[in-house]
Design a protein around this motif. Structure first.
Motif, PDB file in Angstrom:
ATOM      1  N   ARG A   8       0.718  -1.310   0.008  1.00 56.28           N
ATOM      2  CA  ARG A   8       0.055   0.099   0.037  1.00 56.28           C
ATOM      3  C   ARG A   8       0.928   1.354   0.082  1.00 56.28           C
ATOM      4  O   ARG A   8       0.172   2.397  -0.152  1.00 56.28           O
ATOM      5  N   ASN A   9       2.173   1.078   0.098  1.00 58.68           N
ATOM      6  CA  ASN A   9       3.036   2.303  -0.126  1.00 58.68           C
ATOM      7  C   ASN A   9       2.743   3.177  -1.073  1.00 58.68           C
ATOM      8  O   ASN A   9       2.577   2.398  -2.302  1.00 58.68           O
ATOM      9  N   THR A  10       2.584   4.377  -1.145  1.00 61.71           N
ATOM     10  CA  THR A  10       1.963   5.142  -2.184  1.00 61.71           C
ATOM     11  C   THR A  10       3.500   5.684  -2.988  1.00 61.71           C
ATOM     12  O   THR A  10       3.325   6.097  -4.232  1.00 61.71           O
ATOM     13  N   LEU A  11       4.738   5.323  -2.582  1.00 61.56           N
ATOM     14  CA  LEU A  11       5.783   5.533  -3.451  1.00 61.56           C
ATOM     15  C   LEU A  11       6.047   4.656  -4.397  1.00 61.56           C
ATOM     16  O   LEU A  11       5.788   3.384  -4.289  1.00 61.56           O
ATOM     17  N   PRO A  12       6.758   4.906  -5.492  1.00 62.78           N
ATOM     18  CA  PRO A  12       7.090   4.145  -6.808  1.00 62.78           C
ATOM     19  C   PRO A  12       8.328   3.350  -6.173  1.00 62.78           C
ATOM     20  O   PRO A  12       8.799   3.646  -5.342  1.00 62.78           O
ATOM     21  N   ILE A  13       8.564   2.117  -7.168  1.00 61.02           N
ATOM     22  CA  ILE A  13       9.613   1.282  -7.054  1.00 61.02           C
ATOM     23  C   ILE A  13      10.361   1.631  -8.127  1.00 61.02           C
ATOM     24  O   ILE A  13      10.205   1.750  -9.305  1.00 61.02           O
ATOM     25  N   ALA A  14      11.622   1.795  -8.063  1.00 60.61           N
ATOM     26  CA  ALA A  14      12.660   2.288  -8.942  1.00 60.61           C
ATOM     27  C   ALA A  14      13.229   0.836  -9.735  1.00 60.61           C
ATOM     28  O   ALA A  14      13.656   0.145  -9.088  1.00 60.61           O
ATOM     29  N   VAL A  15      13.112   0.948 -10.785  1.00 59.91           N
ATOM     30  CA  VAL A  15      13.750  -0.147 -11.732  1.00 59.91           C
ATOM     31  C   VAL A  15      15.076   0.726 -12.546  1.00 59.91           C
ATOM     32  O   VAL A  15      14.613   1.513 -13.188  1.00 59.91           O
ATOM     33  N   ILE A  16      16.098  -0.023 -12.256  1.00 58.41           N
ATOM     34  CA  ILE A  16      17.607   0.718 -12.875  1.00 58.41           C
ATOM     35  C   ILE A  16      17.656  -0.155 -14.182  1.00 58.41           C
ATOM     36  O   ILE A  16      17.998  -1.253 -14.107  1.00 58.41           O
ATOM     37  N   GLY A  17      17.481   0.376 -15.626  1.00 52.64           N
ATOM     38  CA  GLY A  17      17.663  -0.355 -16.629  1.00 52.64           C
ATOM     39  C   GLY A  17      16.296  -0.769 -17.487  1.00 52.64           C
ATOM     40  O   GLY A  17      15.632  -1.338 -16.622  1.00 52.64           O
ATOM     41  N   ALA A  18      16.324  -0.483 -18.902  1.00 57.83           N
ATOM     42  CA  ALA A  18      15.391  -0.814 -19.467  1.00 57.83           C
ATOM     43  C   ALA A  18      15.623  -1.858 -20.597  1.00 57.83           C
ATOM     44  O   ALA A  18      15.156  -1.754 -21.619  1.00 57.83           O
ATOM     45  N   GLY A  19      16.468  -2.877 -20.063  1.00 60.85           N
ATOM     46  CA  GLY A  19      16.715  -4.115 -20.943  1.00 60.85           C
ATOM     47  C   GLY A  19      15.624  -5.236 -20.657  1.00 60.85           C
ATOM     48  O   GLY A  19      14.598  -4.801 -20.143  1.00 60.85           O
ATOM     49  N   PRO A  20      15.856  -6.251 -21.281  1.00 64.73           N
ATOM     50  CA  PRO A  20      14.675  -7.314 -21.036  1.00 64.73           C
ATOM     51  C   PRO A  20      14.338  -7.452 -19.450  1.00 64.73           C
ATOM     52  O   PRO A  20      13.294  -7.637 -19.557  1.00 64.73           O
ATOM     53  N   ILE A  21      15.291  -7.480 -18.705  1.00 62.77           N
ATOM     54  CA  ILE A  21      15.025  -7.815 -17.269  1.00 62.77           C
ATOM     55  C   ILE A  21      14.398  -6.753 -16.606  1.00 62.77           C
ATOM     56  O   ILE A  21      13.292  -6.826 -15.921  1.00 62.77           O
ATOM     57  N   GLY A  22      15.130  -5.663 -16.702  1.00 63.78           N
ATOM     58  CA  GLY A  22      14.165  -4.343 -16.390  1.00 63.78           C
ATOM     59  C   GLY A  22      13.000  -3.958 -16.730  1.00 63.78           C
ATOM     60  O   GLY A  22      12.169  -4.118 -15.771  1.00 63.78           O
ATOM     61  N   LEU A  23      12.402  -4.163 -18.111  1.00 61.15           N
ATOM     62  CA  LEU A  23      11.334  -4.251 -18.422  1.00 61.15           C
ATOM     63  C   LEU A  23      10.179  -5.261 -18.052  1.00 61.15           C
ATOM     64  O   LEU A  23       9.060  -4.890 -17.434  1.00 61.15           O
ATOM     65  N   ALA A  24      10.848  -6.359 -17.803  1.00 63.35           N
ATOM     66  CA  ALA A  24       9.953  -7.495 -17.030  1.00 63.35           C
ATOM     67  C   ALA A  24       9.733  -7.173 -15.664  1.00 63.35           C
ATOM     68  O   ALA A  24       8.537  -7.558 -15.491  1.00 63.35           O
ATOM     69  N   ALA A  25      10.655  -6.416 -15.089  1.00 58.78           N
ATOM     70  CA  ALA A  25      10.560  -6.267 -13.665  1.00 58.78           C
ATOM     71  C   ALA A  25       9.407  -5.297 -13.339  1.00 58.78           C
ATOM     72  O   ALA A  25       8.487  -5.473 -12.652  1.00 58.78           O
ATOM     73  N   ALA A  26       9.128  -4.169 -14.455  1.00 60.31           N
ATOM     74  CA  ALA A  26       8.335  -3.382 -14.371  1.00 60.31           C
ATOM     75  C   ALA A  26       6.857  -4.046 -14.755  1.00 60.31           C
ATOM     76  O   ALA A  26       5.856  -3.563 -13.919  1.00 60.31           O
ATOM     77  N   VAL A  27       6.721  -4.838 -15.569  1.00 58.26           N
ATOM     78  CA  VAL A  27       5.581  -5.540 -15.806  1.00 58.26           C
ATOM     79  C   VAL A  27       5.184  -6.222 -14.800  1.00 58.26           C
ATOM     80  O   VAL A  27       3.795  -6.502 -14.404  1.00 58.26           O
TER      81      VAL A  27
END
Length: 458
Positions: free
Chosen positions: A4-23
């Motif tokens: 429920r934390n209102t802060l976002p989660i930082a993902v460093i890097g938009a390669g295959p693993i970073g984008l998968a983490a975001a999804v």
């Protein structure tokens, strides 16, 4: 972390693993913000878009990403085909990054320069676990801003930190001043960088598949540019590991590479110099002189450093990390991936518990999580981030159930410097093969080389 934390989660890097983490975070109802140093998603892979992977598409797609793409009319690739790095971007990463759910949360041209706790350096304990993180980012134009986030997933890969040309883990004397003579680790010899190699003396350093790819491509270029002289220096007493398992290799495309290179060496097209541990680079007016520890010298116009990669830990200096002293992976993961004992097919599936550090809600994933070890797989990274997202959402039971079925891959272990996600040379093979395949090819499974192995991954 409380979901429920209102802060976002930082993902460093938009390669295959970073984008998968975001999804995966989105599927868990969490809010990611993705920081990518390059101008687009998959920027590191863009540097080796001309290279074909060892692994087929079915090992290079994340299930949650596919679930997000499917309703959009996205056309999935043929799962048994071996993609080029460019195809990995054009047919998968770019469409994924273009979706509003990802694109609205992706910040490109955003280089993370430090991660810490708000108001706390690494020496402070009280209240640390409940204090938000600060991610300091240098944005395009030089503006530096601090972003407050609830958790951090570092998927920045290893492409930006190659191993040095020298022995003992140190740069060769003079290496820093010879940068104008040193190419990128996976140059586009037959394409964009052709003119840099035509008619030149080229020294390729390393015994992994990045070196193999480059040497084979140089030999192809030499057919049209007969003035090229191709030199190959390896630190070991022989090049047998670079030749791989030939017909017995569990990855046919990889076995073909080794056999082709062996024939080029036997024919004299490639001049092999074994036991060549580089001690000194001397920059001269027209070329560079490369000296080995035993006094032998090679003269070259261009040096290609296929020496592997290591994690850049400087941005994490104010965090409390627990790293394996040998491979610089999370301490519980290190013994599981040591390249002297394990291959991509023998590393057990692992998730948030194995990747955890004393710094609560901070995780290193993807190629960077493997530190200096070369056996990383995109499929492994996708399972990592699925587990990490579950843990950050408070679903520890789901985080602890880690599953990853990988077929046997023959001589995938101790291959003298190549990641299981290492790019392969061009081949028409389109068979259903094993597990192996920025940077992170890497690279992404990434390329590696001389000492321990690669890429990066990707």
């Amino acid at each position: 972390m409380d979901a429920r934390n209102t802060l976002p989660i930082a993902v460093i890097g938009a390669g295959p693993i970073g984008l998968a983490a975001a999804v995966h975070l989105l599927e868990r109802g969490l809010e990611p913000v993705i920081f990518e140093a390059g101008p687009t998603a998959g920027a590191a892979i863009e540097r080796w878009r001309h290279i074909r992977l060892f692994s087929p598409w079915r090992f290079n797609l994340d299930a949650a990403a596919v679930r997000l793409l499917d309703p959009t009319g996205w056309e999935p690739p043929r799962l048994t085909a071996l993609p080029y790095g460019g195809e990995l971007i054009d047919e998968y990463l770019a469409p994924l990054a273009a979706l509003p759910a990802i694109g609205s949360r992706l910040k490109t041209g955003a280089r993370v320069v430090a991660v810490t706790r708000a108001g706390l350096d690494k020496t402070h304990v009280r209240g640390r676990d409940t204090t938000p993180f600060i991610v300091r980012v240098e944005h395009n134009g030089g503006e530096v801003r601090d972003h407050t986030v609830a958790a951090v997933i570092d998927a920045s890969g290893t492409w930006s930190a190659r191993n040095p040309l020298g022995t003992s883990g140190l740069p060769a004397i003079g290496e820093d001043t010879a940068v104008d003579r040193i190419s990128s680790p996976l140059p586009d010899v037959l394409g964009r960088e052709r003119e840099s190699f035509a008619g030149r003396r080229v020294l390729v350093v390393g015994a992994g598949h990045s070196a193999v790819n480059t040497l084979i491509n140089l030999a192809e270029l030499a057919k049209d540019e007969p003035g090229i002289r191709i030199l190959w220096a390896v630190r070991g007493a022989s090049a047998e590991k670079a030749y791989g398992g030939g017909d017995a290799d569990g990855l046919p495309a990889r076995g073909q590479l080794g056999g082709k290179l062996r024939r080029l060496v036997e024919a004299g097209t490639v001049e092999l110099h074994t036991g060549f541990g580089i001690s000194t680079l001397k920059s001269l007016d027209t070329h560079v002189s490369v000296e080995a520890a035993d006094g032998r010298t090679l003269e070259a116009d261009v040096v290609v450093p296929c020496t592997g990669f290591r994690p850049d830990l400087e941005i994490l200096r104010e965090l409390r990390l627990n790293l394996d002293p040998a491979v610089e992976a999370p301490v519980e993961l290190g013994p599981l991936i040591d390249p002297e004992f394990h291959s991509c097919g023998t590393v057990p599936p692992h998730g948030a518990r194995v990747l955890a550090h004393p710094e609560k809600d901070f995780y290193i994933v993807g190629m960077k999580s493997y530190g200096r070890a070369p056996t990383f797989l995109l499929a492994t990274g996708y399972e990592q981030v699925r587990s990490v997202a579950a843990a950050l959402a408070g679903d520890q039971a789901a985080a602890d159930v880690v599953q990853l079925e990988l077929p046997e891959t023959g001589v995938c272990s101790t291959d003298a410097g190549t990641s299981c996600d290492t790019p392969a040379a061009d081949t028409t093979a389109s068979v259903e093969i094993g597990c192996c395949a920025a940077p992170e090819p890497v690279l992404v499974g990434f390329p590696t080389g001389l000492s321990h192995g690669r890429s990066g991954a990707l």
